[in-house]
Design an enzyme around this catalytic site. Structure first.
Site, short mmCIF file in Angstrom:
data_model
loop_
_atom_site.label_atom_id
_atom_site.label_comp_id
_atom_site.label_asym_id
_atom_site.label_seq_id
_atom_site.Cartn_x
_atom_site.Cartn_y
_atom_site.Cartn_z
N LYS A 11 25.16 63.19 46.92
CA LYS A 11 26.92 63.29 46.19
C LYS A 11 26.59 64.04 45.04
O LYS A 11 26.26 63.75 44.13
CB LYS A 11 27.83 61.90 46.82
N TYR A 51 34.58 63.96 57.00
CA TYR A 51 34.62 62.15 57.41
C TYR A 51 35.83 61.66 57.50
O TYR A 51 37.16 61.27 57.39
CB TYR A 51 35.03 61.82 55.12
N PHE A 59 40.97 55.03 51.40
CA PHE A 59 39.99 56.03 49.99
C PHE A 59 40.15 57.37 50.53
O PHE A 59 39.58 58.11 49.53
CB PHE A 59 38.70 54.90 50.02
N ARG A 87 18.74 53.31 55.79
CA ARG A 87 20.35 52.15 54.73
C ARG A 87 19.96 51.32 54.24
O ARG A 87 20.35 50.59 53.35
CB ARG A 87 21.19 51.51 56.54
N ASN A 114 28.76 56.49 44.86
CA ASN A 114 27.55 55.22 45.18
C ASN A 114 26.65 56.61 45.18
O ASN A 114 25.52 55.69 46.44
CB ASN A 114 28.46 54.78 46.08
N HIS A 117 24.77 59.63 50.63
CA HIS A 117 25.68 59.07 52.20
C HIS A 117 23.96 59.13 53.45
O HIS A 117 23.18 59.31 53.24
CB HIS A 117 26.63 60.07 53.09
N GLU A 128 25.90 64.45 62.71
CA GLU A 128 25.85 64.88 61.44
C GLU A 128 25.21 66.03 60.76
O GLU A 128 25.42 67.23 59.98
CB GLU A 128 26.06 63.85 59.81
P1 ADP Z 1 29.08 53.68 53.82
O1 ADP Z 1 28.75 54.98 52.55
O2 ADP Z 1 27.77 52.93 53.27
O3 ADP Z 1 28.58 54.21 54.99
P2 ADP Z 1 31.18 54.11 54.41
O4 ADP Z 1 30.71 55.11 56.01
O5 ADP Z 1 32.70 52.58 54.64
O6 ADP Z 1 30.29 53.77 54.25
O7 ADP Z 1 32.43 54.73 53.76
C1 ADP Z 1 32.37 56.45 53.62
C2 ADP Z 1 32.21 56.00 52.01
O8 ADP Z 1 33.84 56.43 51.75
C3 ADP Z 1 31.75 55.63 50.83
O9 ADP Z 1 30.28 55.82 50.93
C4 ADP Z 1 32.39 55.21 50.31
O10 ADP Z 1 32.08 57.19 48.70
C5 ADP Z 1 33.55 55.61 50.42
N1 ADP Z 1 34.52 53.94 50.01
C6 ADP Z 1 33.64 53.23 51.35
N2 ADP Z 1 34.80 52.49 50.55
C7 ADP Z 1 36.01 52.62 49.63
C8 ADP Z 1 36.69 52.35 48.79
N3 ADP Z 1 36.21 50.76 49.61
N4 ADP Z 1 36.43 52.62 47.49
C9 ADP Z 1 36.80 53.96 47.64
N5 ADP Z 1 35.64 54.99 47.54
C10 ADP Z 1 34.75 54.16 49.28
MG MG Z 2 29.24 55.16 56.49
#
Ligand code: ADP
Ligand code: MG
Length: 139
Positions: A11, A51, A59, A87, A114, A117, A128
């Site tokens: 990211k 997304y 979010f 993961r 974070n 992805h 994807e």
């Molecule tokens: P992951 O990336 O672990 O699969 P998700 O698919 O639930 O997580 O969410 C996609 C992305 O959205 C996350 O990687 C993160 O960047 C963002 N995200 C998820 N939950 C939150 C939240 N509560 N607040 C802000 N950003 C979030």
């Molecule tokens: Mg995800």
């Protein structure tokens, strides 16, 4: 190829902080082979489409803004049991909860920033990967 590949994004913030190399190194050390790789800057429309599954989440807009804030690196990663193993390697979505030795523990700074992805299923790994790469660019 079911079960043998996953898709990742490094990211914007992790790219900006110079973590492309260290993250690719962790991926490589964990036994993944890079099948496709490129750096690009998503348009807003592309980020919204990528997304789309999170459209209803609170979010969503912040996530799209963040993902277009700078260039990203996208890659297809190949390994047996790729989705599940990747993961595990990236750790929890919230870096505060990410396990020691995971990519997010080391390189993430917040829930949205974070670091990486990782696909959550074989079906999404396929969707994807093809979002970013034609089959002629996956080796
Ligand atoms: P992951 O990336 O672990 O699969 P998700 O698919 O639930 O997580 O969410 C996609 C992305 O959205 C996350 O990687 C993160 O960047 C963002 N995200 C998820 N939950 C939150 C939240 N509560 N607040 C802000 N950003 C979030
Ligand atoms: Mg995800």
């Amino acid at each position: 190829m079911a079960g043998t590949f996953t898709f990742t994004i490094i990211k914007p913030k992790a790219v900006a902080k110079g973590f492309i190399g260290p993250i690719l190194n962790m991926i490589s050390e964990a036994g993944f082979k890079i099948g496709a790789l490129k750096m690009l800057h998503l348009t807003r429309t592309e980020a919204q489409r990528f997304y789309e599954v999170h459209l209803e989440r609170p979010f969503y807009n912040d996530l799209v803004e963040f993902m277009i804030s700078g260039p990203i690196v996208v890659a297809v990663l190949e390994k047996e049991n790729a989705v599940e193993d990747y993961r595990k390697l990236i750790g929890s979505t919230d870096p505060a909860k990410a396990e020691e030795g995971t990519i997010r523990k080391k390189y993430a700074e917040s829930m949205s920033a974070n670091a990486v992805h990782g696909s959550d299923s074989d079906d999404n790994a396929e969707i994807e990967s093809t979002f970013f790469f034609p089959s002629s660019e996956i080796f």
